[in-house]
Each structure stands twice: as structure tokens, then as C-alpha cells.
Design an enzyme around this catalytic site. Structure first.
Site, PDB file in Angstrom:
ATOM      1  N   CYS A 104       0.839  -1.209   0.000  1.00  0.00           N
ATOM      2  CA  CYS A 104       0.000   0.000   0.000  1.00  0.00           C
ATOM      3  C   CYS A 104       0.876   1.262   0.000  1.00  0.00           C
ATOM      4  O   CYS A 104       1.428   1.625  -1.028  1.00  0.00           O
ATOM      5  CB  CYS A 104      -0.993  -0.031   1.156  1.00  0.00           C
ATOM      6  SG  CYS A 104      -2.350   1.158   0.969  1.00  0.00           S
ATOM      7  N   HIS A 208      -3.570  -5.107   0.393  1.00  0.00           N
ATOM      8  CA  HIS A 208      -3.070  -5.506   1.711  1.00  0.00           C
ATOM      9  C   HIS A 208      -3.077  -7.027   1.860  1.00  0.00           C
ATOM     10  O   HIS A 208      -3.945  -7.596   2.528  1.00  0.00           O
ATOM     11  CB  HIS A 208      -3.917  -4.865   2.815  1.00  0.00           C
ATOM     12  CG  HIS A 208      -3.566  -3.446   3.091  1.00  0.00           C
ATOM     13  ND1 HIS A 208      -2.611  -3.068   4.018  1.00  0.00           N
ATOM     14  CD2 HIS A 208      -4.026  -2.290   2.533  1.00  0.00           C
ATOM     15  CE1 HIS A 208      -2.512  -1.752   4.029  1.00  0.00           C
ATOM     16  NE2 HIS A 208      -3.361  -1.255   3.143  1.00  0.00           N
ATOM     17  N   GLU A 210      -1.302  -8.878   3.674  1.00  0.00           N
ATOM     18  CA  GLU A 210      -1.122  -9.348   5.057  1.00  0.00           C
ATOM     19  C   GLU A 210      -2.455  -9.634   5.736  1.00  0.00           C
ATOM     20  O   GLU A 210      -2.570 -10.553   6.554  1.00  0.00           O
ATOM     21  CB  GLU A 210      -0.293  -8.332   5.866  1.00  0.00           C
ATOM     22  CG  GLU A 210      -1.025  -7.115   6.392  1.00  0.00           C
ATOM     23  CD  GLU A 210      -1.345  -6.067   5.342  1.00  0.00           C
ATOM     24  OE1 GLU A 210      -2.006  -5.066   5.680  1.00  0.00           O
ATOM     25  OE2 GLU A 210      -0.924  -6.239   4.185  1.00  0.00           O
TER      26      GLU A 210
END
Length: 235
Positions: A104, A208, A210
Site C-alpha cells: 500500500c 493488503h 497481510e
């Protein structure tokens, strides 16, 4: 030996903080996360020798002075201390050729560090009407599709030319230096991934992974595993 991954974080009300999904995703992929406070850039040359990979996390907007622009009316919160730390560490990491993974804000910082720039606010500056890039669903829920370039490192890792990703941004990469390849775009043309040419592992993504990796989403787990594997080769 597990690779040590330097992880950038942010500051809020006098406290350093980081979303736990970054830490969990690194641990689950076989790495050891080591969070980086502001100020370590003063000893960047020494510090970079102690880590095997660098993860540039998401967060606040990058100050437009770093790409020679005045602030747009819709520019969000900026944090010069963080900009300075991450910019310095990124440049030293690039010189040492250690693996870098930008998420990001991280893809945006990577692009600026190599001479690129950003849309400070895609909703008002992008040349056409963008799709929704600030989703209203939970953080781990895929929101929109991206198309991945077939001969890219990203495609080699994920193994597909189209996947769904989550999305939480109002800035994005605009002009990309020739040293980077654009390897994924959203259906509206917004750049979703870049990678540095002739480099062991330097990938930036606008979404994102993660947040999805901790829910066992396959493509996100593959990205973190590839990053950790590349970092293992430097220790």
C-alpha cells in the site's frame, strides 16, 4: 537460520504501533519480524546489514514534497519523520540489494524513492472515474479484481492472471520510472503492482495481502512465502 525482516511502523499519540497482521504473516511464512522505530535512518548503513529483508507497511500519505509537488486539497495526514526514515532505509536497502516488499503506502514509497510520483487523490486527480478503492467491507475481504502481467515475477509467484484483492487507499502510483515494470492493474487502470527490474526481490503491491494471508488466503500466503524465501538467501 530464519531471515530477520525489518518492518516499518507508524506512530500515534506518542506510541509506536503496527497492525498485527504484518507480524503474523511474516511469522507464518517463516521469518522473524523486527520492527523499526523512527530515527534508525541515522545509522542506516549499519542497521541494514542486520536485516535480511525490508517490509514497507501501509499507513499515512507520503508528503508530496518528496516528488516535488504542492499538497492537494484532499491530501491526508502526513508524517515527515516516517517518510525520512523509510526513504533512507529503502535507498540503502536497494544499494545492498536485499529483498524489499512494499504494501500500500509501501509501493508508493518505493516508486518515489526511485524517482516516480503519485496521484495524491485518485478520486479527484485520476484521468477517468476510478472504481471503489476504499472498501467498506472487512479488511480481509477481497473487494475488486486486478490483472497480472503474465511474464512478471508476481505472476510467477501467484500463478494467475486475475485475482481479487482488498483495497484501502486514496493515493496511488502515477508515473513509474523505467527501472520498474508495471506488473498489475485494477480494471480501471490504477497501478496495483510494480517490481524492480534485474533485482532479486523488489515488489510493491497496492492492496493488503497481510490481512488476507492471516485468513489462509492462498495468493497472499504465496506472496509472503516468496518474500521470506528470497530473504533467506541473504542471511
Amino acid at each position: 537460520m530464519k531471515p530477520i525482516i525489518g518492518v516499518t511502523m507508524t506512530e500515534s499519540n506518542g506510541q509506536y504501533c503496527i497492525n498485527e497482521a504484518y507480524v503474523k504473516s511474516i511469522l507464518n511464512a517463516g521469518g522473524i519480524p523486527f520492527v523499526l522505530p523512527f530515527g534508525v535512518e541515522k545509522d542506516a548503513a549499519q542497521f541494514i546489514t542486520k536485516i535480511d529483508g525490508l517490509l514497507l507497511t501501509g499507513g499515512v500519505d507520503v508528503h508530496p514534497h518528496y516528488f516535488h509537488e504542492e499538497p492537494h486539497l484532499n491530501l491526508g495526514h502526513v508524517m515527515l519523520e516516517r517518510d525520512q526514515m523509510e526513504m533512507t532505509l529503502t535507498k540503502v536497502a536497494l544499494e545492498r540489494k536485499i529483498p524489499i516488499f512494499g504494501i500500500c503506502r509501501g509501493i508508493q514509497l518505493l516508486n518515489i524513492a526511485m524517482g516516480g510520483n503519485l496521484y495524491q487523490d485518485i478520486n479527484s486527480q485520476y484521468e477517468s472515474t476510478p472504481i471503489l478503492h476504499q472498501q467498506r467491507a472487512s479488511r480481509y475481504v477481497p473487494s475488486h479484481y486486478i490483472e497480472i502481467k503474465s511474464n512478471s515475477h508476481l505472476h510467477q509467484i501467484i500463478g494467475k492472471e486475475k485475482i481479487a484483492v482488498n483495497s484501502f487507499h486514496h493515493q496511488s502510483v502515477k508515473d513509474v520510472p523505467e527501472s520498474f515494470s508495471i506488473t498489475a492493474k485494477a480494471t480501471d487502470g490504477i497501478i496495483e503492482a510494480i517490481e524492480l527490474k534485474d533485482y532479486p526481490f523488489c515488489i510493491g503491491v497496492q492492496w493488503h495481502p497481510e490481512e488476507m494471508a492471516v485468513t489462509q488466503e492462498e495468493h497472499s500466503q504465496k506472496l509472503f512465502k516468496a518474500f521470506i524465501d528470497a530473504s533467506s538467501k541473504t542471511n
